[in-house]
Design a protein around this motif. Structure first.
Motif, PDB file in Angstrom:
ATOM      1  N   VAL A  50       3.540   5.095  -1.925  1.00  0.00           N
ATOM      2  CA  VAL A  50       3.928   3.689  -2.061  1.00  0.00           C
ATOM      3  C   VAL A  50       3.957   2.996  -0.705  1.00  0.00           C
ATOM      4  CG1 VAL A  50       5.862   2.151  -2.645  1.00  0.00           C
ATOM      5  CG2 VAL A  50       5.168   3.935  -4.243  1.00  0.00           C
ATOM      6  N   VAL A  51       4.254   3.747   0.346  1.00  0.00           N
ATOM      7  CA  VAL A  51       4.266   3.160   1.693  1.00  0.00           C
ATOM      8  C   VAL A  51       2.916   2.530   2.014  1.00  0.00           C
ATOM      9  CG1 VAL A  51       4.372   3.705   4.157  1.00  0.00           C
ATOM     10  CG2 VAL A  51       6.080   4.643   2.599  1.00  0.00           C
ATOM     11  N   TRP A  52       1.816   3.189   1.618  1.00  0.00           N
ATOM     12  CA  TRP A  52       0.488   2.640   1.894  1.00  0.00           C
ATOM     13  C   TRP A  52       0.230   1.373   1.089  1.00  0.00           C
ATOM     14  CZ3 TRP A  52      -1.349   3.924   6.176  1.00  0.00           C
ATOM     15  CH2 TRP A  52      -1.267   5.224   6.672  1.00  0.00           C
ATOM     16  N   VAL A  53       0.785   1.308  -0.098  1.00  0.00           N
ATOM     17  CA  VAL A  53       0.625   0.094  -0.912  1.00  0.00           C
ATOM     18  C   VAL A  53       1.337  -1.075  -0.246  1.00  0.00           C
ATOM     19  CG1 VAL A  53       1.002  -0.957  -3.174  1.00  0.00           C
ATOM     20  CG2 VAL A  53       0.462   1.485  -3.011  1.00  0.00           C
ATOM     21  N   VAL A  54       2.551  -0.815   0.235  1.00  0.00           N
ATOM     22  CA  VAL A  54       3.300  -1.854   0.939  1.00  0.00           C
ATOM     23  C   VAL A  54       2.537  -2.319   2.181  1.00  0.00           C
ATOM     24  CG1 VAL A  54       5.419  -2.387   2.178  1.00  0.00           C
ATOM     25  CG2 VAL A  54       5.518  -1.024   0.096  1.00  0.00           C
ATOM     26  N   ALA A  55       1.984  -1.363   2.921  1.00  0.00           N
ATOM     27  CA  ALA A  55       1.240  -1.704   4.138  1.00  0.00           C
ATOM     28  C   ALA A  55       0.028  -2.569   3.808  1.00  0.00           C
ATOM     29  CB  ALA A  55       0.811  -0.433   4.857  1.00  0.00           C
ATOM     30  N   ALA A  56      -0.680  -2.233   2.740  1.00  0.00           N
ATOM     31  CA  ALA A  56      -1.865  -3.009   2.355  1.00  0.00           C
ATOM     32  C   ALA A  56      -1.467  -4.418   1.913  1.00  0.00           C
ATOM     33  CB  ALA A  56      -2.624  -2.293   1.237  1.00  0.00           C
ATOM     34  N   ALA A  57      -0.418  -4.518   1.101  1.00  0.00           N
ATOM     35  CA  ALA A  57       0.014  -5.825   0.611  1.00  0.00           C
ATOM     36  C   ALA A  57       0.560  -6.691   1.734  1.00  0.00           C
ATOM     37  CB  ALA A  57       1.066  -5.648  -0.477  1.00  0.00           C
ATOM     38  N   ALA A  58       1.169  -6.074   2.739  1.00  0.00           N
ATOM     39  CA  ALA A  58       1.760  -6.823   3.846  1.00  0.00           C
ATOM     40  C   ALA A  58       0.710  -7.563   4.666  1.00  0.00           C
ATOM     41  CB  ALA A  58       2.560  -5.897   4.752  1.00  0.00           C
ATOM     42  N   THR A  59      -0.569  -7.215   4.509  1.00  0.00           N
ATOM     43  CA  THR A  59      -1.629  -7.934   5.221  1.00  0.00           C
ATOM     44  C   THR A  59      -1.895  -9.304   4.608  1.00  0.00           C
ATOM     45  OG1 THR A  59      -3.393  -6.995   3.832  1.00  0.00           O
ATOM     46  CG2 THR A  59      -2.735  -5.742   5.793  1.00  0.00           C
ATOM     47  N   GLY A  60      -1.354  -9.552   3.410  1.00  0.00           N
ATOM     48  CA  GLY A  60      -1.580 -10.827   2.749  1.00  0.00           C
ATOM     49  C   GLY A  60      -2.776 -10.825   1.820  1.00  0.00           C
ATOM     50  N   ASP A  61      -3.437  -9.694   1.680  1.00  0.00           N
ATOM     51  CA  ASP A  61      -4.609  -9.583   0.807  1.00  0.00           C
ATOM     52  C   ASP A  61      -4.182  -8.918  -0.501  1.00  0.00           C
ATOM     53  OD1 ASP A  61      -7.011  -9.129  -0.442  1.00  0.00           O
ATOM     54  OD2 ASP A  61      -8.026  -8.331   1.325  1.00  0.00           O
ATOM     55  N   ARG A  62      -4.128  -9.701  -1.577  1.00  0.00           N
ATOM     56  CA  ARG A  62      -3.668  -9.157  -2.861  1.00  0.00           C
ATOM     57  C   ARG A  62      -4.582  -8.037  -3.342  1.00  0.00           C
ATOM     58  NH1 ARG A  62      -2.246 -13.268  -5.262  1.00  0.00           N
ATOM     59  NH2 ARG A  62      -0.081 -12.873  -5.882  1.00  0.00           N
ATOM     60  N   LEU A  63      -5.901  -8.215  -3.187  1.00  0.00           N
ATOM     61  CA  LEU A  63      -6.827  -7.192  -3.663  1.00  0.00           C
ATOM     62  C   LEU A  63      -6.607  -5.868  -2.946  1.00  0.00           C
ATOM     63  CD1 LEU A  63      -9.160  -6.322  -5.406  1.00  0.00           C
ATOM     64  CD2 LEU A  63     -10.754  -7.270  -3.708  1.00  0.00           C
ATOM     65  N   ALA A  64      -6.304  -5.931  -1.655  1.00  0.00           N
ATOM     66  CA  ALA A  64      -6.027  -4.696  -0.905  1.00  0.00           C
ATOM     67  C   ALA A  64      -4.820  -3.978  -1.488  1.00  0.00           C
ATOM     68  CB  ALA A  64      -5.805  -5.016   0.568  1.00  0.00           C
ATOM     69  N   GLY A  65      -3.774  -4.741  -1.842  1.00  0.00           N
ATOM     70  CA  GLY A  65      -2.594  -4.132  -2.447  1.00  0.00           C
ATOM     71  C   GLY A  65      -2.902  -3.481  -3.783  1.00  0.00           C
ATOM     72  N   VAL A  66      -3.716  -4.159  -4.604  1.00  0.00           N
ATOM     73  CA  VAL A  66      -4.090  -3.614  -5.913  1.00  0.00           C
ATOM     74  C   VAL A  66      -4.933  -2.354  -5.739  1.00  0.00           C
ATOM     75  CG1 VAL A  66      -5.421  -4.062  -8.016  1.00  0.00           C
ATOM     76  CG2 VAL A  66      -3.935  -5.838  -7.079  1.00  0.00           C
ATOM     77  N   LEU A  67      -5.894  -2.404  -4.820  1.00  0.00           N
ATOM     78  CA  LEU A  67      -6.736  -1.227  -4.582  1.00  0.00           C
ATOM     79  C   LEU A  67      -5.911  -0.035  -4.106  1.00  0.00           C
ATOM     80  CD1 LEU A  67      -9.821  -2.867  -2.819  1.00  0.00           C
ATOM     81  CD2 LEU A  67      -9.726  -1.924  -5.137  1.00  0.00           C
ATOM     82  N   ALA A  68      -4.936  -0.296  -3.235  1.00  0.00           N
ATOM     83  CA  ALA A  68      -4.078   0.781  -2.755  1.00  0.00           C
ATOM     84  C   ALA A  68      -3.253   1.369  -3.894  1.00  0.00           C
ATOM     85  CB  ALA A  68      -3.162   0.271  -1.644  1.00  0.00           C
TER      86      ALA A  68
END
Length: 251
Positions: A50-68
């Motif tokens: 889940v830490v990686w999901v938070v890190a991806a979403a924190a960039t402001g890119d929703r798709l990155a969060g979903v992909l993670a």
């Protein structure tokens, strides 16, 4: 003015790189955790992923969060649930853990994105305030010639309204085709209000920001936004008018 936090991620390499990392980081993490699956509880593995999901979403890119989130769920299944190294799950508890991992990851991703948007809004407000204060200070000190104040305000108005260009013109607006911005942030064109939030600033004509001294219009700034669609908020539009008023005090 303070730089918009959303500007630097627009580099062409940035978003693809973040999205690739969002896919690869959970894969690599799950692969490493699989070497110690007997000593690392499933709950701990879920939290690490889940830490990686938070890190991806924190960039402001929703798709990155979903992909993670999807990558975390898939590789948790592949590496950390029986039968191992297959995208199948035999145990009901493992199915529950995988589903919860994806759901929680998506929820956390949305929360991280909300925080990112709040940070952006705070940065924009700070930038607008800095611009108004800088213009007001220049006028109050009287150290800058009126022409310089006009140039400074024109640049700031252009930034606030996301316009291509901005120049000052003496006297009131005389062309009915020009859209005029009032002190309430309402843009009017040919007697009708323009829904800027929905349709953006007019791209086929000038936009005028009047400069008023009391009831008298002493000039106006003419803006163009032809190269892109600009959707400044009402707050931004009101700030632009407030900036323009500083010129009246300097002249």
């Amino acid at each position: 003015m303070a730089r918009n936090l959303a500007e630097w991620p627009q580099a062409t390499w940035w978003r693809p790189s973040v999205r690739l990392a969002a896919l690869l980081a959970p894969f690599l993490t799950a692969a490493i955790l699989s070497t110690a699956r007997d000593s690392v509880p499933a709950a701990t593995s879920v939290l690490v992923l889940v830490v990686w999901v938070v890190a991806a979403a924190a960039t402001g890119d929703r798709l990155a969060g979903v992909l993670a989130a999807i990558s975390a769920g898939a590789w948790f299944d592949f590496f950390l649930t029986e039968p191992y190294l297959r995208f199948t799950i035999a145990d009901a508890d493992d199915i529950e853990a995988t589903v919860l991992l994806v759901v929680i990851s998506l929820a956390v991703s949305e929360l991280a994105l909300w925080g990112y948007r709040q940070q952006q809004q705070a940065a924009r407000r700070s930038g607008y305030l800095d611009g108004v204060l800088a213009a007001a200070r220049a006028v109050a000190e009287g150290k800058l010639p009126p022409a310089t104040v006009v140039d400074v305000v024109a640049r700031q108005i252009s930034e606030v309204l996301i316009a291509d260009s901005c120049r000052y013109t003496e006297g009131p607006v005389r062309d009915a085709r020009v859209a005029v911005l009032d002190h309430d942030g309402v843009l009017t064109r040919n007697g009708h209000a323009v829904d800027v939030e929905r349709s953006g600033l007019p791209a086929d004509e000038y936009i005028a920001v009047p400069v008023q001294r009391g009831p008298q219009t002493v000039g106006h700034f003419l803006l163009t936004a032809t190269s892109h669609l600009a959707y400044p908020t009402r707050e931004q539009r009101r700030v632009a008018v407030l900036l323009a008023d500083q010129v009246a005090a300097a002249r």
